[in-house]
Motif scaffolding. Sequence first.
Motif, PDB file in Angstrom:
ATOM      1  N   ARG A  41       0.807  -1.215   0.000  1.00  0.00           N
ATOM      2  CA  ARG A  41       0.000   0.000   0.000  1.00  0.00           C
ATOM      3  C   ARG A  41       0.832   1.252   0.000  1.00  0.00           C
ATOM      4  NH1 ARG A  41      -4.820  -1.663   4.122  1.00  0.00           N
ATOM      5  NH2 ARG A  41      -5.325  -3.554   2.986  1.00  0.00           N
ATOM      6  N   LEU A  42       2.016   1.142   0.570  1.00  0.00           N
ATOM      7  CA  LEU A  42       2.833   2.342   0.682  1.00  0.00           C
ATOM      8  C   LEU A  42       3.653   2.595  -0.566  1.00  0.00           C
ATOM      9  CD1 LEU A  42       4.134   2.039   4.323  1.00  0.00           C
ATOM     10  CD2 LEU A  42       2.558   3.726   3.426  1.00  0.00           C
ATOM     11  N   ARG A  43       3.647   1.647  -1.489  1.00  0.00           N
ATOM     12  CA  ARG A  43       4.552   1.784  -2.629  1.00  0.00           C
ATOM     13  C   ARG A  43       4.131   2.948  -3.497  1.00  0.00           C
ATOM     14  NH1 ARG A  43       6.176  -4.195  -4.542  1.00  0.00           N
ATOM     15  NH2 ARG A  43       7.843  -3.198  -5.659  1.00  0.00           N
ATOM     16  N   PRO A  44       4.980   3.902  -3.662  1.00  0.00           N
ATOM     17  CA  PRO A  44       4.620   5.091  -4.424  1.00  0.00           C
ATOM     18  C   PRO A  44       4.303   4.782  -5.871  1.00  0.00           C
ATOM     19  CG  PRO A  44       6.634   5.438  -3.165  1.00  0.00           C
ATOM     20  CD  PRO A  44       6.313   3.992  -3.057  1.00  0.00           C
ATOM     21  N   ASN A  55       9.037   7.940   3.732  1.00  0.00           N
ATOM     22  CA  ASN A  55       8.079   6.868   3.524  1.00  0.00           C
ATOM     23  C   ASN A  55       8.653   5.524   3.968  1.00  0.00           C
ATOM     24  OD1 ASN A  55       6.007   8.402   2.529  1.00  0.00           O
ATOM     25  ND2 ASN A  55       6.715   8.290   0.432  1.00  0.00           N
ATOM     26  N   GLY A  56       9.392   5.514   5.018  1.00  0.00           N
ATOM     27  CA  GLY A  56       9.926   4.269   5.530  1.00  0.00           C
ATOM     28  C   GLY A  56      10.889   3.639   4.553  1.00  0.00           C
ATOM     29  N   PRO A  61      17.048   3.984  -1.363  1.00  0.00           N
ATOM     30  CA  PRO A  61      17.353   3.613  -2.745  1.00  0.00           C
ATOM     31  C   PRO A  61      17.211   2.111  -2.954  1.00  0.00           C
ATOM     32  CG  PRO A  61      19.362   4.111  -1.548  1.00  0.00           C
ATOM     33  CD  PRO A  61      18.228   4.490  -0.667  1.00  0.00           C
ATOM     34  N   PRO A  62      16.908   1.664  -4.191  1.00  0.00           N
ATOM     35  CA  PRO A  62      16.750   0.230  -4.435  1.00  0.00           C
ATOM     36  C   PRO A  62      18.063  -0.506  -4.259  1.00  0.00           C
ATOM     37  CG  PRO A  62      16.647   1.459  -6.484  1.00  0.00           C
ATOM     38  CD  PRO A  62      16.646   2.453  -5.382  1.00  0.00           C
ATOM     39  N   GLY A  63      17.952  -1.782  -3.943  1.00  0.00           N
ATOM     40  CA  GLY A  63      19.138  -2.601  -3.748  1.00  0.00           C
ATOM     41  C   GLY A  63      19.642  -2.490  -2.324  1.00  0.00           C
TER      42      GLY A  63
END
Length: 106
Positions: A41-44, A55-56, A61-63
């Motif tokens: 639900r939180l995924r932008p 946003n937690g 950053p990814p990875g």
Amino acid sequence: MKLPKTRFTFCPTCKKHTDHKVAEAKKKTRGSAHPLSWGNRLRPKLRGRIGMGNNGKYSKPPGGRMFNKKSSKKVDLRFECGVCKKQHIAGKSWRARKVEFKDVRA
Ligand SMILES: [Zn+2]
């Protein structure tokens, strides 16, 4: 891991041993099966940007996260009965890096 394409095993529908085609069952993860209902639900990306500021874990950053570090996956097998064409799944799953099906009686 190499597995035979066919296996002589018990069919719960025919109630006897028959030849079965073996296939890998592609299991959906909970997130892809219910994209907006579980933990996502939180995924932008999916719901548009929500709120401001932190946003937690989605602010990072990814990875370099906790998940996706295992090199093997759980394998679920699916058997299709050659007589009644019904499918049933194997009771037990295990981990393997790679699963191939090979012909035994070819
Ligand atoms: Zn059957």
